[in-house]
Motif scaffolding. Sequence first.
Motif, short mmCIF file in Angstrom:
data_model
loop_
_atom_site.label_atom_id
_atom_site.label_comp_id
_atom_site.label_asym_id
_atom_site.label_seq_id
_atom_site.Cartn_x
_atom_site.Cartn_y
_atom_site.Cartn_z
N PRO A 1 73.80 40.90 -10.19
CA PRO A 1 75.12 41.37 -9.75
C PRO A 1 76.25 40.61 -10.44
CG PRO A 1 74.23 39.86 -8.13
CD PRO A 1 73.16 40.05 -9.17
N SER A 2 77.40 41.27 -10.51
CA SER A 2 78.63 40.61 -10.96
C SER A 2 79.37 40.13 -9.71
CB SER A 2 79.51 41.59 -11.75
OG SER A 2 78.85 42.00 -12.92
N PHE B 1 53.08 43.60 -7.45
CA PHE B 1 52.19 43.19 -8.54
C PHE B 1 52.03 41.67 -8.65
CE2 PHE B 1 53.44 47.47 -9.91
CZ PHE B 1 52.18 48.00 -10.20
N GLY B 2 52.49 40.94 -7.62
CA GLY B 2 52.37 39.49 -7.68
C GLY B 2 53.18 38.91 -8.81
N GLY B 3 54.32 39.55 -9.11
CA GLY B 3 55.15 39.13 -10.22
C GLY B 3 56.27 38.20 -9.81
N THR B 4 57.32 38.17 -10.61
CA THR B 4 58.43 37.24 -10.44
C THR B 4 59.74 38.02 -10.30
OG1 THR B 4 57.28 35.59 -11.78
CG2 THR B 4 59.66 35.28 -11.46
N PHE B 5 60.51 37.65 -9.29
CA PHE B 5 61.81 38.27 -9.04
C PHE B 5 62.89 37.26 -9.38
CE2 PHE B 5 65.17 39.26 -5.72
CZ PHE B 5 65.68 40.35 -6.39
N VAL B 6 63.74 37.62 -10.33
CA VAL B 6 64.76 36.71 -10.86
C VAL B 6 66.13 37.12 -10.34
CG1 VAL B 6 65.86 35.84 -12.97
CG2 VAL B 6 63.39 36.32 -12.96
N LEU B 7 66.91 36.14 -9.91
CA LEU B 7 68.31 36.40 -9.52
C LEU B 7 69.22 35.83 -10.60
CD1 LEU B 7 70.45 37.36 -7.52
CD2 LEU B 7 70.29 35.13 -6.38
N ARG B 8 70.09 36.69 -11.10
CA ARG B 8 71.00 36.31 -12.18
C ARG B 8 72.43 36.71 -11.80
NH1 ARG B 8 68.76 38.98 -16.91
NH2 ARG B 8 70.36 40.60 -16.93
N ILE B 9 73.35 35.81 -11.92
CA ILE B 9 74.75 36.07 -11.59
C ILE B 9 75.51 36.30 -12.89
CG2 ILE B 9 76.81 35.23 -10.44
CD1 ILE B 9 74.47 35.70 -8.54
N GLU B 10 76.00 37.53 -13.08
CA GLU B 10 76.68 37.89 -14.33
C GLU B 10 78.18 37.67 -14.15
OE1 GLU B 10 75.10 41.79 -15.28
OE2 GLU B 10 73.25 40.88 -16.01
N PHE C 1 70.54 32.19 -11.97
CA PHE C 1 71.03 31.81 -13.29
C PHE C 1 72.46 32.35 -13.45
CE2 PHE C 1 66.39 32.26 -13.84
CZ PHE C 1 66.08 30.95 -14.20
N TYR C 2 73.32 31.53 -14.00
CA TYR C 2 74.72 31.90 -14.18
C TYR C 2 75.02 32.06 -15.67
CZ TYR C 2 75.19 30.49 -9.30
OH TYR C 2 75.04 30.39 -7.93
N GLN C 3 75.55 33.21 -16.04
CA GLN C 3 75.81 33.45 -17.45
C GLN C 3 76.80 32.44 -18.04
OE1 GLN C 3 76.92 37.65 -17.53
NE2 GLN C 3 74.84 38.21 -18.15
N MET C 4 77.78 32.03 -17.28
CA MET C 4 78.75 31.07 -17.80
C MET C 4 78.12 29.71 -18.11
SD MET C 4 81.54 32.59 -18.34
CE MET C 4 82.50 31.14 -18.78
N GLN C 5 76.92 29.48 -17.59
CA GLN C 5 76.21 28.24 -17.90
C GLN C 5 75.27 28.40 -19.10
OE1 GLN C 5 74.30 26.93 -14.29
NE2 GLN C 5 76.22 26.87 -13.12
N ARG C 6 75.29 29.59 -19.69
CA ARG C 6 74.40 29.87 -20.83
C ARG C 6 75.19 30.12 -22.13
NH1 ARG C 6 69.46 31.62 -20.76
NH2 ARG C 6 69.91 33.60 -21.84
N MET C 7 76.42 29.64 -22.18
CA MET C 7 77.26 29.91 -23.34
C MET C 7 76.68 29.36 -24.64
SD MET C 7 79.81 31.84 -22.68
CE MET C 7 79.41 32.75 -21.19
N ASP C 8 76.07 28.18 -24.59
CA ASP C 8 75.48 27.61 -25.81
C ASP C 8 74.39 28.52 -26.36
OD1 ASP C 8 77.15 25.46 -25.65
OD2 ASP C 8 75.67 24.09 -24.79
#
Length: 471
Positions: free
Chosen positions: A16-17, A40-49, A80-87
């Motif tokens: 979500p934004s 499916f026993g998988g992984t659910f990722v939360l990402r903040i855009e 995970f926050y996109q603003m923390q992934r600028m590099d």
Amino acid sequence: MTAPSPTTPVRTRFAPSPTGYLHVGGARTALFSWAYARHFGGTFVLRIEDTDLERSTPEAVQAILDGMNWLGLQHDEGPFYQMQRMDRYREVLAKMLAEGTAYHCYSSQDEVEAMRERQRAAGDKPRYDGTWRPEAGKALPPVPADRKPVIRFKNPLDGDVSWTDVVKGQITISNRELDDLVIARPDGTPTYNFCVAVDDWDMQITHVIRGDDHVNNTPRQINILHALGATLPHYGHVPMILGTDGQKLSKRRDAVSVMDYLDKGFLPEAMLNYLARLGWSHGDDEVFSMEQMCSWFDLSHLSSSPAQFNPEKLAWINNHYIKAADNQRLAQLVRAQMLELGAGFENAPDLAAVIGLMKERVNTTVELGQAAMLFYRQPQADAALRQQHITDAVMPALLEYAQGCQAVEWNKAALSALLKEILAKFALKMPQLAMPLRLLLTGQLQTPSIDAVVELFGRETVLARLSKIAE
């Protein structure tokens, strides 16, 4: 349509934004992504855009986290926050510039708008005309002094972008419909579609389930992923949720924030159950747990038609879950609300026991708290009602019932037997005695069965309130 079976470990995401509350549509896509990963026993990722700096706020981030937590949609990785992934984004941008899949564009905003106006006037689709796009044998204009460039993605000029959407089926869009997308602003901040593509690549997302308002973004993201040499996720675009009027859900007309439903007295399990049925089905099953949903859930039963939000159906499902809920849990949910209404809990019946009696006939915990108040406030019956129901004809029976309450064994069966004995002795029908008892004990005519109400009030309170019969 039949969705492809996963051949690698499933990794889904909700991204979500943070520009406001958690919308019910967003909550539904989060639920679908979460359930698919769980199945499916998988992984659910939360990402903040959060690259939209003007609209993204810490309060909105917290509202999203609160909504997800209330619903119980726990993420396995993140947030995970996109603003923390600028590099990382700058690293990928530099790589694309070096490989020629992106380029610097020095066209100003005014120049871009002017070229679009010319195209509109000519009846063409407005798009960037490639002035700064490097091509073999093409001379580029002189670089303007003191002008910072944007970075554009070098979109393929020919061919199509095609994918099999797990909800909508085959979708094909010509590359001629897509222009060279800006992927970094003049200040170096990367743009939405670029960040999404890089994030999905880095986080190894295998399945992207999102609203169909993103369909137009998908070909752009696919082309960027191709340029990066990345494996494409499977995409599924679910139709929007419509309001009762058949229009898109609107904050003005509808409750669209998930947390609004907490305030309105809905249980999270009811909300999840209802959202699951908006665009997905498992046979004729209407009510089911999240464990059941996760065991059943796949993408082949997602509907390609818009779902319509039905408040009455949600209320019906909530009623089901309230009736099944633990009474102590419900008591904790309604206690604060009842205090605001003036409830006095000292020397009063056990709230959980009252909840057990009242919960059958309510659709929300707000209604439950209001209904339970009859045990936690002094009765204030309307004078006209008292005159109508507490008559000279019934007074002897009321007095004898009060006398019987002094010695009767205090349980529902014994209290019921006492009531029937007095009805028979005075040749009265049940309403003739139950109605005045309700007025004296609660101040109202509508309550659960009178013997259950009497039992819960307790001997001391019942005798104190019946002592006012003469008044």
